[in-house]
Motif scaffolding. Structure first.
Motif, PDB file in Angstrom:
ATOM      1  N   GLN A  30       0.834  -1.213   0.000  1.00  0.00           N
ATOM      2  CA  GLN A  30       0.000   0.000   0.000  1.00  0.00           C
ATOM      3  C   GLN A  30       0.860   1.251   0.000  1.00  0.00           C
ATOM      4  OE1 GLN A  30      -3.392  -0.147  -0.348  1.00  0.00           O
ATOM      5  NE2 GLN A  30      -3.094   2.043  -0.778  1.00  0.00           N
ATOM      6  N   MET A  31       1.984   1.205   0.689  1.00  0.00           N
ATOM      7  CA  MET A  31       2.890   2.358   0.708  1.00  0.00           C
ATOM      8  C   MET A  31       3.385   2.682  -0.695  1.00  0.00           C
ATOM      9  SD  MET A  31       6.441   2.844   2.906  1.00  0.00           S
ATOM     10  CE  MET A  31       5.662   2.071   4.336  1.00  0.00           C
ATOM     11  N   LEU A  32       3.695   1.631  -1.468  1.00  0.00           N
ATOM     12  CA  LEU A  32       4.164   1.846  -2.837  1.00  0.00           C
ATOM     13  C   LEU A  32       3.033   2.316  -3.740  1.00  0.00           C
ATOM     14  CD1 LEU A  32       6.531   1.711  -4.783  1.00  0.00           C
ATOM     15  CD2 LEU A  32       6.047  -0.723  -5.149  1.00  0.00           C
ATOM     16  N   ARG A  33       1.825   1.822  -3.508  1.00  0.00           N
ATOM     17  CA  ARG A  33       0.680   2.316  -4.278  1.00  0.00           C
ATOM     18  C   ARG A  33       0.449   3.797  -3.993  1.00  0.00           C
ATOM     19  NH1 ARG A  33      -2.505  -1.428  -6.805  1.00  0.00           N
ATOM     20  NH2 ARG A  33      -2.581  -3.595  -6.035  1.00  0.00           N
ATOM     21  N   ASP A  34       0.557   4.182  -2.733  1.00  0.00           N
ATOM     22  CA  ASP A  34       0.294   5.574  -2.342  1.00  0.00           C
ATOM     23  C   ASP A  34       1.373   6.523  -2.835  1.00  0.00           C
ATOM     24  OD1 ASP A  34      -1.985   4.718  -1.053  1.00  0.00           O
ATOM     25  OD2 ASP A  34      -1.057   4.656   0.938  1.00  0.00           O
ATOM     26  N   ASP A  35       2.601   6.012  -2.939  1.00  0.00           N
ATOM     27  CA  ASP A  35       3.724   6.863  -3.355  1.00  0.00           C
ATOM     28  C   ASP A  35       4.572   6.110  -4.372  1.00  0.00           C
ATOM     29  OD1 ASP A  35       5.753   8.656  -3.691  1.00  0.00           O
ATOM     30  OD2 ASP A  35       6.437   8.651  -1.600  1.00  0.00           O
ATOM     31  N   PRO A  36       4.178   6.116  -5.654  1.00  0.00           N
ATOM     32  CA  PRO A  36       4.933   5.388  -6.691  1.00  0.00           C
ATOM     33  C   PRO A  36       6.380   5.842  -6.831  1.00  0.00           C
ATOM     34  CG  PRO A  36       2.753   6.010  -7.493  1.00  0.00           C
ATOM     35  CD  PRO A  36       2.948   6.722  -6.188  1.00  0.00           C
ATOM     36  N   ASP A  37       6.691   7.056  -6.345  1.00  0.00           N
ATOM     37  CA  ASP A  37       8.074   7.528  -6.434  1.00  0.00           C
ATOM     38  C   ASP A  37       9.027   6.715  -5.570  1.00  0.00           C
ATOM     39  OD1 ASP A  37       7.374   9.482  -8.231  1.00  0.00           O
ATOM     40  OD2 ASP A  37       7.213  11.084  -6.737  1.00  0.00           O
ATOM     41  N   LEU A  38       8.476   5.869  -4.707  1.00  0.00           N
ATOM     42  CA  LEU A  38       9.320   5.011  -3.876  1.00  0.00           C
ATOM     43  C   LEU A  38       9.881   3.818  -4.646  1.00  0.00           C
ATOM     44  CD1 LEU A  38       7.288   4.840  -0.523  1.00  0.00           C
ATOM     45  CD2 LEU A  38       9.482   5.987  -0.903  1.00  0.00           C
ATOM     46  N   ILE A  39       9.537   3.691  -5.913  1.00  0.00           N
ATOM     47  CA  ILE A  39       9.932   2.492  -6.652  1.00  0.00           C
ATOM     48  C   ILE A  39      11.445   2.320  -6.695  1.00  0.00           C
ATOM     49  CG2 ILE A  39       9.882   3.674  -8.894  1.00  0.00           C
ATOM     50  CD1 ILE A  39       8.969  -0.023  -8.108  1.00  0.00           C
ATOM     51  N   GLY A  40      12.202   3.425  -6.714  1.00  0.00           N
ATOM     52  CA  GLY A  40      13.658   3.311  -6.755  1.00  0.00           C
ATOM     53  C   GLY A  40      14.223   2.623  -5.524  1.00  0.00           C
ATOM     54  N   THR A  41      13.863   3.116  -4.332  1.00  0.00           N
ATOM     55  CA  THR A  41      14.342   2.473  -3.103  1.00  0.00           C
ATOM     56  C   THR A  41      13.700   1.100  -2.921  1.00  0.00           C
ATOM     57  OG1 THR A  41      12.665   3.674  -1.811  1.00  0.00           O
ATOM     58  CG2 THR A  41      14.881   4.630  -1.911  1.00  0.00           C
ATOM     59  N   ALA A  42      12.477   0.936  -3.416  1.00  0.00           N
ATOM     60  CA  ALA A  42      11.814  -0.365  -3.308  1.00  0.00           C
ATOM     61  C   ALA A  42      12.578  -1.431  -4.092  1.00  0.00           C
ATOM     62  CB  ALA A  42      10.379  -0.270  -3.805  1.00  0.00           C
ATOM     63  N   ILE A  43      13.023  -1.103  -5.307  1.00  0.00           N
ATOM     64  CA  ILE A  43      13.773  -2.065  -6.116  1.00  0.00           C
ATOM     65  C   ILE A  43      15.066  -2.448  -5.407  1.00  0.00           C
ATOM     66  CG2 ILE A  43      15.055  -2.388  -8.273  1.00  0.00           C
ATOM     67  CD1 ILE A  43      11.999  -2.514  -8.563  1.00  0.00           C
ATOM     68  N   GLU A  44      15.773  -1.474  -4.843  1.00  0.00           N
ATOM     69  CA  GLU A  44      17.025  -1.793  -4.146  1.00  0.00           C
ATOM     70  C   GLU A  44      16.762  -2.686  -2.939  1.00  0.00           C
ATOM     71  OE1 GLU A  44      19.865  -0.998  -5.683  1.00  0.00           O
ATOM     72  OE2 GLU A  44      18.444  -0.196  -7.152  1.00  0.00           O
ATOM     73  N   GLU A  45      15.667  -2.439  -2.233  1.00  0.00           N
ATOM     74  CA  GLU A  45      15.352  -3.270  -1.080  1.00  0.00           C
ATOM     75  C   GLU A  45      14.926  -4.670  -1.495  1.00  0.00           C
ATOM     76  OE1 GLU A  45      14.540  -3.874   3.208  1.00  0.00           O
ATOM     77  OE2 GLU A  45      16.066  -3.169   1.812  1.00  0.00           O
ATOM     78  N   MET A  46      14.221  -4.777  -2.620  1.00  0.00           N
ATOM     79  CA  MET A  46      13.877  -6.109  -3.136  1.00  0.00           C
ATOM     80  C   MET A  46      15.141  -6.873  -3.507  1.00  0.00           C
ATOM     81  SD  MET A  46      10.675  -5.113  -5.584  1.00  0.00           S
ATOM     82  CE  MET A  46       9.210  -4.295  -4.921  1.00  0.00           C
ATOM     83  N   LEU A  47      16.102  -6.203  -4.107  1.00  0.00           N
ATOM     84  CA  LEU A  47      17.363  -6.844  -4.447  1.00  0.00           C
ATOM     85  C   LEU A  47      18.068  -7.343  -3.187  1.00  0.00           C
ATOM     86  CD1 LEU A  47      18.587  -4.348  -7.171  1.00  0.00           C
ATOM     87  CD2 LEU A  47      18.276  -6.810  -7.537  1.00  0.00           C
ATOM     88  N   ARG A  48      18.060  -6.528  -2.145  1.00  0.00           N
ATOM     89  CA  ARG A  48      18.720  -6.915  -0.891  1.00  0.00           C
ATOM     90  C   ARG A  48      17.979  -8.032  -0.178  1.00  0.00           C
ATOM     91  NH1 ARG A  48      18.342  -6.782   4.476  1.00  0.00           N
ATOM     92  NH2 ARG A  48      16.229  -5.935   4.361  1.00  0.00           N
ATOM     93  N   PHE A  49      16.670  -7.864  -0.036  1.00  0.00           N
ATOM     94  CA  PHE A  49      15.893  -8.747   0.835  1.00  0.00           C
ATOM     95  C   PHE A  49      15.533 -10.073   0.172  1.00  0.00           C
ATOM     96  CE2 PHE A  49      11.920 -10.218   2.792  1.00  0.00           C
ATOM     97  CZ  PHE A  49      12.293 -10.234   4.134  1.00  0.00           C
ATOM     98  N   THR A  50      15.219 -10.042  -1.135  1.00  0.00           N
ATOM     99  CA  THR A  50      14.757 -11.274  -1.790  1.00  0.00           C
ATOM    100  C   THR A  50      15.887 -12.041  -2.460  1.00  0.00           C
ATOM    101  OG1 THR A  50      14.258 -10.379  -4.008  1.00  0.00           O
ATOM    102  CG2 THR A  50      12.605 -10.046  -2.290  1.00  0.00           C
ATOM    103  N   ASN A  51      17.011 -11.399  -2.679  1.00  0.00           N
ATOM    104  CA  ASN A  51      18.231 -12.048  -3.166  1.00  0.00           C
ATOM    105  C   ASN A  51      18.022 -12.974  -4.357  1.00  0.00           C
ATOM    106  OD1 ASN A  51      20.492 -11.194  -1.380  1.00  0.00           O
ATOM    107  ND2 ASN A  51      19.061 -11.877   0.197  1.00  0.00           N
TER     108      ASN A  51
END
Length: 418
Positions: free
Chosen positions: A268-289
């Motif tokens: 929901q946070m990403l839906r509310d603020d699509p500009d977070l996609i940059g940090t979201a991608i980096e966190e997905m890379l870190r967390f989901t490996n």
């Protein structure tokens, strides 16, 4: 003198539960020590599970990528099949100055500007795939988006003629069952790999004669101080870009969306603020490996890591997935936080061997995931999370299928049961 514990990495990830949730396994490995002994299919040597040692060794020139540079026998012998010889000659397994030579030539063809020019086409392909998927109440994210998107993009980047793209996709799809990396699966897959190699050789010959605005044409004609890639180097480079770029993107999109669906607050946070996609991608890379470990390194001299002697010639495997979950480097490391910044993950490596395909993987995920969220106002797992099929590959982490119940944006959604 520090002591080391022996572990069998393949056995650690033998069951589906450890592949679905590798965090506890990696936490246990880190607790065992900064340097471990390997006794599994990786061929022995040492394992590094913690961030500090991984990030240091991955940039340390005393550790080579080419086993020949530490006096070990080359994997390329007179009896080595030609296809395996091509794979062994990959840039990933080279050291300077040969690595620098190959990378300089490739960078002229695979520049960030060339990748960024693909954004519009990536958006078109994503929309086409989602249009087709939206006709069904349940989609398979892997088969409907995560797999075909990067494969279509790389086919167009390589300059595969439109009439040959179905054949190309069929050949590439045929080798995707080699997920276990066992001797039996490698032998079983060898004829399919030969057919794909033959296809790529035909493509190289075509682009020598009929160059276009594509990656293979650029690689064929790339030149540095009068130097060019020979045919074996060309095929090896195309294989590297095809497999490394494709696999990373597939698992980044699949694993990333899965974790968002399982964490509605982050979704929901990403839906509310699509500009977070940059940090979201980096966190997905870190967390989901998407990638568990990089190509091994070999000590070029006697060195010491965290008090453990590493004799010259020793193989060292860097567990980048474990490093990315190290509590000493990342506060609340076992929590997905799409606002995390800074995020010094090592998913694409560091230094000389930083992944050449990183900009493309980031671009495709940056476009595909927001498009998915815009298209569907509600997403939930169609099966319990513990029933998702995970690939058996110990170096690449990803689900084989990801069935999602979807509700088009603007339509009312039922209550989630996941």
């Amino acid at each position: 003198m520090a002591t080391t514990v022996r572990v069998d990495l393949r056995r650690e990830f033998a069951d589906a539960g450890s592949r679905a949730d590798p965090g506890p396994v990696y936490a246990r490995l880190r607790d065992l020590g900064p340097v471990l002994r390997s006794k599994d299919i990786l061929g022995g040597g040492f394992l590094l599970p913690r961030y500090e040692e991984v990030s240091r060794v991955i940039k340390d020139p005393r550790f080579a990528s080419d086993r020949r540079n530490v006096g070990l026998r080359s994997l390329d012998q007179w009896w080595t099949p030609g296809l395996l010889r091509l794979l062994i000659s990959s840039m990933v397994l080279k050291d300077p100055p040969e690595h620098r030579r190959l990378r300089n030539l490739v960078q002229k063809a695979f520049t960030p500007a060339r990748v960024e020019k693909l954004a519009g086409r990536v958006e078109e392909i994503t929309d086409e795939l989602l249009d087709a998927a939206a006709a069904n109440p349940v989609i398979d994210l892997m088969g409907d988006l995560a797999l075909p998107l990067p494969l279509t993009v790389i086919a167009e980047m390589l300059g595969v003629p439109p009439a040959d793209r179905v054949r190309f996709r069929t050949l590439f799809a045929a080798i995707q069952d080699n997920s276990e990396m066992t001797p039996a699966s490698i032998v079983r897959n060898y004829p399919r790999m030969r057919r794909l190699t033959g296809f790529l050789q035909e493509l190289v010959r075509l682009r020598r004669e009929q160059p276009g605005d594509d990656l293979v044409s650029a690689l064929v004609h790339a030149e540095e101080a009068g130097d060019r890639l020979d045919e074996d180097e060309l095929i090896s480079m195309v294989f590297l870009l095809l497999f490394a770029g494709h696999e990373t993107t597939v698992n980044l999109i699949g694993n990333g969306v899965l974790e968002l669906v399982r964490r509605p607050d982050q979704l929901q946070m990403l839906r509310d603020d699509p500009d977070l996609i940059g940090t979201a991608i980096e966190e997905m890379l870190r967390f989901t490996n998407p990638v568990g470990f990089v190509a091994p390194r070999f000590a070029t001299e006697d060195v010491e890591i965290a008090g453990v002697p590493i004799p010259r010639g020793s193989m060292v495997t860097l567990l980048i997935a474990s490093a990315n979950l190290d509590e000493a480097a990342f506060p609340d490391a076992d929590t997905l936080d799409i606002t995390r910044s800074p995020n010094r993950h090592v998913s694409f490596g560091l230094g000389t061997h930083f992944c050449l395909g990183a900009p493309l993987a980031r671009l495709e995920a940056r476009i595909a995931i927001p498009a998915l969220l815009r298209r569907f106002g509600h997403l939930e797992l169609a099966v319990p999370a513990d029933q998702l099929p995970w690939r058996r590959h110990i170096a690449l982490r990803g689900v084989e299928h990801l069935p999602l119940v979807v509700t088009p944006a603007g339509a009312s959604a039922g209550r989630s049961t996941t």
